[in-house]
Write an enzyme that holds these catalytic residues in place. Sequence first.
Site, PDB file in Angstrom:
ATOM      1  N   ARG A 232     -11.055  26.172   7.001  1.00  0.00           N
ATOM      2  CA  ARG A 232      -9.973  26.640   7.590  1.00  0.00           C
ATOM      3  C   ARG A 232      -9.894  26.690   9.096  1.00  0.00           C
ATOM      4  O   ARG A 232     -10.918  27.008   9.702  1.00  0.00           O
ATOM      5  CB  ARG A 232      -9.542  28.046   7.108  1.00  0.00           C
ATOM      6  CG  ARG A 232      -9.020  28.320   5.596  1.00  0.00           C
ATOM      7  CD  ARG A 232      -7.473  27.743   5.615  1.00  0.00           C
ATOM      8  NE  ARG A 232      -6.966  27.732   4.281  1.00  0.00           N
ATOM      9  CZ  ARG A 232      -7.101  26.754   3.326  1.00  0.00           C
ATOM     10  NH1 ARG A 232      -7.777  25.626   3.526  1.00  0.00           N
ATOM     11  NH2 ARG A 232      -6.481  26.995   2.051  1.00  0.00           N
ATOM     12  N   HIS A 280      -5.392  18.050   8.021  1.00  0.00           N
ATOM     13  CA  HIS A 280      -5.840  18.989   6.919  1.00  0.00           C
ATOM     14  C   HIS A 280      -5.434  18.132   5.595  1.00  0.00           C
ATOM     15  O   HIS A 280      -4.689  18.552   4.793  1.00  0.00           O
ATOM     16  CB  HIS A 280      -4.704  20.317   6.951  1.00  0.00           C
ATOM     17  CG  HIS A 280      -5.066  21.419   5.973  1.00  0.00           C
ATOM     18  ND1 HIS A 280      -4.894  22.821   6.320  1.00  0.00           N
ATOM     19  CD2 HIS A 280      -5.647  21.364   4.783  1.00  0.00           C
ATOM     20  CE1 HIS A 280      -5.400  23.521   5.110  1.00  0.00           C
ATOM     21  NE2 HIS A 280      -5.949  22.508   4.266  1.00  0.00           N
TER      22      HIS A 280
HETATM   23  P1  NDP Z   1     -15.746  29.278  -3.184  1.00  0.00           P
HETATM   24  O1  NDP Z   1     -14.928  30.355  -3.353  1.00  0.00           O
HETATM   25  O2  NDP Z   1     -16.038  28.590  -4.290  1.00  0.00           O
HETATM   26  O3  NDP Z   1     -16.770  29.176  -2.323  1.00  0.00           O
HETATM   27  C1  NDP Z   1     -16.603  29.940  -1.036  1.00  0.00           C
HETATM   28  C2  NDP Z   1     -18.216  30.020  -0.647  1.00  0.00           C
HETATM   29  O4  NDP Z   1     -18.182  30.670   0.615  1.00  0.00           O
HETATM   30  C3  NDP Z   1     -19.192  30.812  -1.334  1.00  0.00           C
HETATM   31  O5  NDP Z   1     -20.660  30.133  -1.461  1.00  0.00           O
HETATM   32  C4  NDP Z   1     -19.405  32.170  -0.667  1.00  0.00           C
HETATM   33  O6  NDP Z   1     -20.489  32.718  -1.051  1.00  0.00           O
HETATM   34  C5  NDP Z   1     -19.224  31.821   0.567  1.00  0.00           C
HETATM   35  N1  NDP Z   1     -18.693  32.901   1.481  1.00  0.00           N
HETATM   36  C6  NDP Z   1     -17.599  33.553   1.545  1.00  0.00           C
HETATM   37  N2  NDP Z   1     -17.701  34.594   2.335  1.00  0.00           N
HETATM   38  C7  NDP Z   1     -18.706  34.380   3.187  1.00  0.00           C
HETATM   39  C8  NDP Z   1     -19.470  35.260   4.037  1.00  0.00           C
HETATM   40  N3  NDP Z   1     -18.836  36.265   4.818  1.00  0.00           N
HETATM   41  N4  NDP Z   1     -20.551  34.553   4.543  1.00  0.00           N
HETATM   42  C9  NDP Z   1     -21.278  33.681   3.930  1.00  0.00           C
HETATM   43  N5  NDP Z   1     -20.828  32.892   2.792  1.00  0.00           N
HETATM   44  C10 NDP Z   1     -19.640  33.303   2.315  1.00  0.00           C
HETATM   45  O7  NDP Z   1     -14.366  28.211  -2.430  1.00  0.00           O
HETATM   46  P2  NDP Z   1     -14.499  26.654  -2.251  1.00  0.00           P
HETATM   47  O8  NDP Z   1     -15.538  26.212  -2.357  1.00  0.00           O
HETATM   48  O9  NDP Z   1     -13.532  26.222  -3.692  1.00  0.00           O
HETATM   49  O10 NDP Z   1     -13.436  26.578  -1.233  1.00  0.00           O
HETATM   50  C11 NDP Z   1     -13.783  26.986   0.065  1.00  0.00           C
HETATM   51  C12 NDP Z   1     -12.440  26.637   1.003  1.00  0.00           C
HETATM   52  O11 NDP Z   1     -12.421  25.406   1.284  1.00  0.00           O
HETATM   53  C13 NDP Z   1     -11.159  27.290   0.699  1.00  0.00           C
HETATM   54  O12 NDP Z   1     -11.436  28.661   0.620  1.00  0.00           O
HETATM   55  C14 NDP Z   1     -10.209  26.592   1.599  1.00  0.00           C
HETATM   56  O13 NDP Z   1     -10.294  27.514   2.675  1.00  0.00           O
HETATM   57  C15 NDP Z   1     -10.985  25.503   1.836  1.00  0.00           C
HETATM   58  N6  NDP Z   1     -10.224  24.083   1.470  1.00  0.00           N
HETATM   59  C16 NDP Z   1      -9.968  22.949   2.363  1.00  0.00           C
HETATM   60  C17 NDP Z   1      -9.272  22.051   1.932  1.00  0.00           C
HETATM   61  C18 NDP Z   1      -8.766  20.987   2.923  1.00  0.00           C
HETATM   62  O14 NDP Z   1      -8.136  20.144   2.541  1.00  0.00           O
HETATM   63  N7  NDP Z   1      -9.452  21.108   4.245  1.00  0.00           N
HETATM   64  C19 NDP Z   1      -9.151  21.726   0.542  1.00  0.00           C
HETATM   65  C20 NDP Z   1      -9.417  22.631  -0.354  1.00  0.00           C
HETATM   66  C21 NDP Z   1     -10.051  23.985   0.160  1.00  0.00           C
HETATM   67  P3  NDP Z   1     -20.893  33.182  -2.427  1.00  0.00           P
HETATM   68  O15 NDP Z   1     -21.280  32.078  -3.088  1.00  0.00           O
HETATM   69  O16 NDP Z   1     -22.268  34.176  -2.360  1.00  0.00           O
HETATM   70  O17 NDP Z   1     -19.820  33.906  -3.008  1.00  0.00           O
HETATM   71  C1  OXD Z   2      -6.673  24.153  -0.293  1.00  0.00           C
HETATM   72  C2  OXD Z   2      -6.134  23.420   1.019  1.00  0.00           C
HETATM   73  O1  OXD Z   2      -6.888  25.442  -0.035  1.00  0.00           O
HETATM   74  O2  OXD Z   2      -5.752  22.315   0.482  1.00  0.00           O
HETATM   75  O3  OXD Z   2      -6.652  23.854  -1.204  1.00  0.00           O
HETATM   76  O4  OXD Z   2      -6.400  23.703   2.048  1.00  0.00           O
END
Ligand code: NDP
Ligand code: OXD
Length: 317
Positions: A232, A280
């Site tokens: 993000r 994005h």
């Molecule tokens: P998940 O919820 O599966 O994974 C999130 C990861 O981040 C987990 O490993 C979690 O740790 C870690 N995390 C969260 N908070 C912290 C913290 N404070 N410190 C350290 N690690 C942290 O999410 P996804 O993998 O499905 O998606 C990730 C992000 O990708 C989405 O939230 C979105 O913002 C972004 N995204 C962007 C897209 C784009 O087109 N650019 C498309 C889709 C998503 P833990 O495993 O310990 O819970």
């Molecule tokens: C998502 C994105 O969060 O597209 O899936 O950013």
Amino acid sequence: MTDKPATGRILLSVTGMHPQRWYELLSRERPVVLEPNGPEDPSVEYAVVWKQQPGILSRLPNLKAIFSLGAGVDHIFADPDLPDVPIVRVVAQNLTQYMVEYVCWRVLDHQRQGRIYRTQQQEKVWHEPPQPPANEVAVGIMGLGELGGTAARALTALGFKVNGWSRRPHRMEGVTGFHGDEGLTPFLNATDILVVLLPLTAATEGIIDRSVLERLRQEGPLGGPCLINAGRGPLQREADILEALERGTLKEASLDVFEHEPLDPDSPLWSHPRVFVTPHAAASSDPAHLVAPMLAQMAAHDRGEPLKNLVDRKAGY
Ligand code: NDP
Ligand code: OXD
């Protein structure tokens, strides 16, 4: 009396994305509305949202669950009047695949000196720069969830050294795991290409700042560290990224997300020679793949089955 349909209505509240295709596919199975009918609409049972109009969900007294059109849910939490119902996010094979492609594409481009070749071609220069092999390059992935974890596996298969940083400890074959505040510095110190796949929460906002960029491995095989952010935009401080590029503590960046989107035409990131910009678009939500599982979850929930891919409201993701 309000006439309540046999199958509860869906409210589709979407901004910054075209709702048409979502509307068409959702309405094949359930009645869909784009606005509640009046200040309180008891006929709506599910909401499907992307950056919903603030306050709109609090007008739905019979709301059973909110479905995000994306994997991220920060856009939902931005609403100060969010009702206390379960939130379901996207976890889908095709979205994960898109993200893995994006991450591998950008990592390989930084490792294989894509920027140098693009410049050389314009100048008709025939020269081979140093090309460190993947097994000498350490990719550090912030966020080892659905997307980061799958990207980590793909990068290990390509031969990269892979480090991962998460909130809680994880064990993944071929990945050196770090977690929490105490794990951040050793993780960064061991990283040549930083890939950011964190959710945007109160704990992660602004995390990619000068202090993080300065802790990346400066003596690595690429001649300086690289940054890839597909998580993000508000995770990053763009002024700090530009400053690190100028000071040389950051070699190159691939940015898919920005503090403000769309990226301002006046942003220096657009024309920076060492920044690669995408709008994005790393992993777009495709209604053709996502609507059927959403409708199936609604039907299952109506039969009393538990919802999958639920958001932890306390953690914010
Ligand atoms: P998940 O919820 O599966 O994974 C999130 C990861 O981040 C987990 O490993 C979690 O740790 C870690 N995390 C969260 N908070 C912290 C913290 N404070 N410190 C350290 N690690 C942290 O999410 P996804 O993998 O499905 O998606 C990730 C992000 O990708 C989405 O939230 C979105 O913002 C972004 N995204 C962007 C897209 C784009 O087109 N650019 C498309 C889709 C998503 P833990 O495993 O310990 O819970
Ligand atoms: C998502 C994105 O969060 O597209 O899936 O950013």
